[in-house]
Design an enzyme around this catalytic site. Structure first.
Site, PDB file in Angstrom:
ATOM      1  N   GLN A 118       0.824  -1.212   0.000  1.00 41.71           N
ATOM      2  CA  GLN A 118       0.000   0.000   0.000  1.00 41.71           C
ATOM      3  C   GLN A 118       0.861   1.266   0.000  1.00 41.71           C
ATOM      4  O   GLN A 118       2.058   1.197   0.265  1.00 41.71           O
ATOM      5  CB  GLN A 118      -0.926  -0.006   1.231  1.00 41.71           C
ATOM      6  CG  GLN A 118      -0.238  -0.361   2.516  1.00 41.71           C
ATOM      7  CD  GLN A 118      -1.104  -1.175   3.486  1.00 41.71           C
ATOM      8  OE1 GLN A 118      -2.334  -1.159   3.477  1.00 41.71           O
ATOM      9  NE2 GLN A 118      -0.455  -1.925   4.345  1.00 41.71           N
ATOM     10  N   HIS A 153      -7.340   3.060  20.514  1.00 40.78           N
ATOM     11  CA  HIS A 153      -6.526   1.962  21.057  1.00 40.78           C
ATOM     12  C   HIS A 153      -6.985   1.559  22.463  1.00 40.78           C
ATOM     13  O   HIS A 153      -7.031   0.371  22.789  1.00 40.78           O
ATOM     14  CB  HIS A 153      -5.040   2.360  21.039  1.00 40.78           C
ATOM     15  CG  HIS A 153      -4.475   2.407  19.649  1.00 40.78           C
ATOM     16  ND1 HIS A 153      -3.707   3.452  19.174  1.00 40.78           N
ATOM     17  CD2 HIS A 153      -4.585   1.530  18.618  1.00 40.78           C
ATOM     18  CE1 HIS A 153      -3.376   3.213  17.913  1.00 40.78           C
ATOM     19  NE2 HIS A 153      -3.884   2.046  17.545  1.00 40.78           N
ATOM     20  N   GLU A 180       0.750  -8.928  11.189  1.00 42.69           N
ATOM     21  CA  GLU A 180       0.641  -7.747  10.334  1.00 42.69           C
ATOM     22  C   GLU A 180       1.148  -8.116   8.944  1.00 42.69           C
ATOM     23  O   GLU A 180       2.215  -8.732   8.812  1.00 42.69           O
ATOM     24  CB  GLU A 180       1.464  -6.602  10.929  1.00 42.69           C
ATOM     25  CG  GLU A 180       1.779  -5.451  10.042  1.00 42.69           C
ATOM     26  CD  GLU A 180       0.576  -4.737   9.452  1.00 42.69           C
ATOM     27  OE1 GLU A 180       0.521  -4.611   8.220  1.00 42.69           O
ATOM     28  OE2 GLU A 180      -0.285  -4.282  10.236  1.00 42.69           O
ATOM     29  N   ASP A 223      -0.389 -12.637   6.234  1.00 37.32           N
ATOM     30  CA  ASP A 223      -1.803 -12.308   6.059  1.00 37.32           C
ATOM     31  C   ASP A 223      -2.569 -12.858   7.258  1.00 37.32           C
ATOM     32  O   ASP A 223      -2.491 -14.060   7.563  1.00 37.32           O
ATOM     33  CB  ASP A 223      -2.322 -12.944   4.763  1.00 37.32           C
ATOM     34  CG  ASP A 223      -3.832 -12.850   4.644  1.00 37.32           C
ATOM     35  OD1 ASP A 223      -4.423 -13.733   3.982  1.00 37.32           O
ATOM     36  OD2 ASP A 223      -4.426 -11.943   5.239  1.00 37.32           O
ATOM     37  N   GLY A 224      -3.294 -11.987   7.942  1.00 36.28           N
ATOM     38  CA  GLY A 224      -4.000 -12.382   9.155  1.00 36.28           C
ATOM     39  C   GLY A 224      -5.035 -13.458   8.925  1.00 36.28           C
ATOM     40  O   GLY A 224      -5.277 -14.316   9.787  1.00 36.28           O
ATOM     41  N   ASP A 243      -7.432  -5.162  14.300  1.00 34.25           N
ATOM     42  CA  ASP A 243      -7.121  -3.737  14.108  1.00 34.25           C
ATOM     43  C   ASP A 243      -6.674  -3.542  12.670  1.00 34.25           C
ATOM     44  O   ASP A 243      -5.503  -3.315  12.370  1.00 34.25           O
ATOM     45  CB  ASP A 243      -6.003  -3.339  15.088  1.00 34.25           C
ATOM     46  CG  ASP A 243      -5.569  -1.894  14.903  1.00 34.25           C
ATOM     47  OD1 ASP A 243      -4.469  -1.534  15.380  1.00 34.25           O
ATOM     48  OD2 ASP A 243      -6.319  -1.128  14.255  1.00 34.25           O
ATOM     49  N   SER A 244      -7.629  -3.648  11.766  1.00 31.81           N
ATOM     50  CA  SER A 244      -7.286  -3.661  10.333  1.00 31.81           C
ATOM     51  C   SER A 244      -7.636  -2.348   9.658  1.00 31.81           C
ATOM     52  O   SER A 244      -8.355  -1.516  10.211  1.00 31.81           O
ATOM     53  CB  SER A 244      -8.082  -4.777   9.648  1.00 31.81           C
ATOM     54  OG  SER A 244      -9.429  -4.360   9.502  1.00 31.81           O
ATOM     55  N   ASP A 270      -9.659  -0.561   6.344  1.00 34.62           N
ATOM     56  CA  ASP A 270     -11.023  -0.787   5.880  1.00 34.62           C
ATOM     57  C   ASP A 270     -11.043  -1.919   4.844  1.00 34.62           C
ATOM     58  O   ASP A 270      -9.989  -2.297   4.314  1.00 34.62           O
ATOM     59  CB  ASP A 270     -11.572   0.510   5.274  1.00 34.62           C
ATOM     60  CG  ASP A 270     -11.735   1.573   6.363  1.00 34.62           C
ATOM     61  OD1 ASP A 270     -10.832   2.426   6.485  1.00 34.62           O
ATOM     62  OD2 ASP A 270     -12.726   1.497   7.106  1.00 34.62           O
ATOM     63  N   PRO A 277      -5.615  -5.221   0.909  1.00 39.43           N
ATOM     64  CA  PRO A 277      -5.204  -6.375   1.723  1.00 39.43           C
ATOM     65  C   PRO A 277      -6.181  -6.736   2.831  1.00 39.43           C
ATOM     66  O   PRO A 277      -6.223  -7.890   3.262  1.00 39.43           O
ATOM     67  CB  PRO A 277      -3.862  -5.948   2.298  1.00 39.43           C
ATOM     68  CG  PRO A 277      -3.790  -4.474   2.173  1.00 39.43           C
ATOM     69  CD  PRO A 277      -4.613  -4.118   0.969  1.00 39.43           C
TER      70      PRO A 277
HETATM   71  N1  SAM Z   1      -6.888   2.027  13.198  1.00 38.87           N
HETATM   72  C1  SAM Z   1      -6.802   1.878  11.834  1.00 38.87           C
HETATM   73  C2  SAM Z   1      -8.173   1.923  11.226  1.00 38.87           C
HETATM   74  O1  SAM Z   1      -9.136   1.871  11.961  1.00 38.87           O
HETATM   75  O2  SAM Z   1      -8.315   2.086  10.050  1.00 38.87           O
HETATM   76  C3  SAM Z   1      -6.028   0.640  11.501  1.00 38.87           C
HETATM   77  C4  SAM Z   1      -4.641   0.818  11.837  1.00 38.87           C
HETATM   78  S1  SAM Z   1      -3.489  -0.416  11.459  1.00 38.87           S
HETATM   79  C5  SAM Z   1      -2.252   0.566  10.791  1.00 38.87           C
HETATM   80  C6  SAM Z   1      -4.118  -1.331  10.113  1.00 38.87           C
HETATM   81  C7  SAM Z   1      -3.144  -2.401   9.637  1.00 38.87           C
HETATM   82  O3  SAM Z   1      -3.833  -3.519   9.062  1.00 38.87           O
HETATM   83  C8  SAM Z   1      -2.184  -1.905   8.542  1.00 38.87           C
HETATM   84  O4  SAM Z   1      -0.886  -1.854   9.065  1.00 38.87           O
HETATM   85  C9  SAM Z   1      -2.327  -2.941   7.421  1.00 38.87           C
HETATM   86  O5  SAM Z   1      -1.117  -3.237   6.784  1.00 38.87           O
HETATM   87  C10 SAM Z   1      -2.886  -4.138   8.199  1.00 38.87           C
HETATM   88  N2  SAM Z   1      -3.546  -5.142   7.370  1.00 38.87           N
HETATM   89  C11 SAM Z   1      -4.351  -4.940   6.298  1.00 38.87           C
HETATM   90  N3  SAM Z   1      -4.733  -6.126   5.776  1.00 38.87           N
HETATM   91  C12 SAM Z   1      -4.160  -7.103   6.527  1.00 38.87           C
HETATM   92  C13 SAM Z   1      -4.190  -8.537   6.484  1.00 38.87           C
HETATM   93  N4  SAM Z   1      -4.896  -9.187   5.555  1.00 38.87           N
HETATM   94  N5  SAM Z   1      -3.513  -9.212   7.441  1.00 38.87           N
HETATM   95  C14 SAM Z   1      -2.792  -8.544   8.404  1.00 38.87           C
HETATM   96  N6  SAM Z   1      -2.714  -7.190   8.478  1.00 38.87           N
HETATM   97  C15 SAM Z   1      -3.399  -6.484   7.560  1.00 38.87           C
END
Ligand code: SAM
Length: 283
Positions: free
Chosen positions: A32, A63, A107, A139-140, A157-158, A160, A164
């Site tokens: 991204q 958080h 992550e 990948d989570g 905590d992903s 939108d 990914p």
């Molecule tokens: N608080 C924020 C929100 O509400 O939008 C989210 C913050 S955190 C930075 C989101 C994280 O999810 C990102 O670092 C992103 O890389 C991660 N992410 C996205 N898709 C993912 C997946 N499939 N598996 C693991 N992590 C993922």
């Protein structure tokens, strides 16, 4: 003098602009576009693909409500799973619970973690150096489907459901999360701002209603997640976790010794009081 603005294009009919006082970083990672800038009111702001992820000024609300509420509701959380959370702010709050023995953070984007360690120390503080933290770059959804580990609390905590993170809003993923919860375990999910993203909440809770005996959401307003209160999905088979008295929560909160700027036992209980327009979104 030309003033730069970061424009968020998450919503079709609403554009949000945040002033860029100093651009610190703007580049693509493997997954991204990552941008970091400083902006008067908000301090350092992290955006991914143009969408605000976290800011130094209001990250505490999000958080604290995604970490302390589920952990204090559970009451005996030893093993915690965080999916996403690359900025480290969630792990930082979870690790304040000295009774928590291990935190597994999965992550997908190593760039976000490396970057946050360097540029967002005010958010992640020493979380990435805590010996209780296991960081998995993966990948989570895949991790949850394949792991043999079991967790007392899972925090999603992903970003939108775009790119990914799309897979993290599917029934299959929620089924995998349920599978890796210990008995009486609890999952909390980032579920967007219902006023603007009602589908996200409705589809998640439709899945949760099939998977868990107790499925609902709780709310908190995060200023830079524009559009009113943000919803956090709640799923567990232990129906008593949401019935805890304020006195019981206060006892646990006091015992934790944690200081907060948003979370309190009263805020905890009130967060589940849903206005009808949100109640109506829950299938
Ligand atoms: N608080 C924020 C929100 O509400 O939008 C989210 C913050 S955190 C930075 C989101 C994280 O999810 C990102 O670092 C992103 O890389 C991660 N992410 C996205 N898709 C993912 C997946 N499939 N598996 C693991 N992590 C993922």
């Amino acid at each position: 003098m030309m003033v730069d603005w970061s424009e968020e294009t998450l919503h079709d009919d609403l554009r949000i602009k945040i002033r860029i006082d100093r651009l610190l970083f703007d580049s693509k990672t493997e997954h991204q576009r990552l941008m970091l800038f400083e902006s008067g009111t908000f301090g350092r702001v992290l955006t991914l693909d143009g969408v605000v992820q976290t800011t130094e000024s209001d990250e505490f609300i999000y958080h604290e409500m995604m970490a302390h509420l589920p952990i204090l509701a559970h009451g005996n959380a030893k093993r915690v799973l965080i999916i996403g959370g690359g900025d480290g702010g969630m792990a930082e709050e979870v690790l304040k619970h000295t009774a928590v023995e291990s935190v597994t953070m999965v992550e997908i984007d190593a760039g976000v973690v490396e970057f946050s360690k360097k540029y967002l120390p005010a958010i992640c503080k020493g979380a990435f150096d805590d010996p209780r933290l296991s960081l998995v770059i993966a990948d989570g959804a895949r991790f949850a489907a394949e792991t043999d580990e079991r967790f007392d609390v899972a925090i999603i905590d992903s970003t939108d459901p775009i790119g990914p993170a799309e897979v993290l809003f599917t029934d299959a993923f929620y089924g995998s999360v349920k599978r890796c919860l210990s008995e009486g375990g609890l999952v909390a999910t980032q579920n967007g701002v219902p006023f603007l993203q009602s589908d996200e909440l409705t589809s998640t809770l439709a899945a949760f209603r099939k998977l868990f005996r107790d499925a609902t959401c709780y709310l908190a307003t995060v200023p830079t997640y524009v559009g009113g209160p943000m919803a956090f999905g709640w799923g567990t088979d232990d129906e008593t976790l949401r019935q805890l008295s304020e006195a019981k929560l206060a006892e646990r909160f006091k015992a934790s010794g944690i200081e907060t700027r948003y979370y309190t036992p009263a805020v905890h209980r009130a967060a589940f009081a849903l206005p009808p327009y949100i109640e109506d979104m829950i299938p």
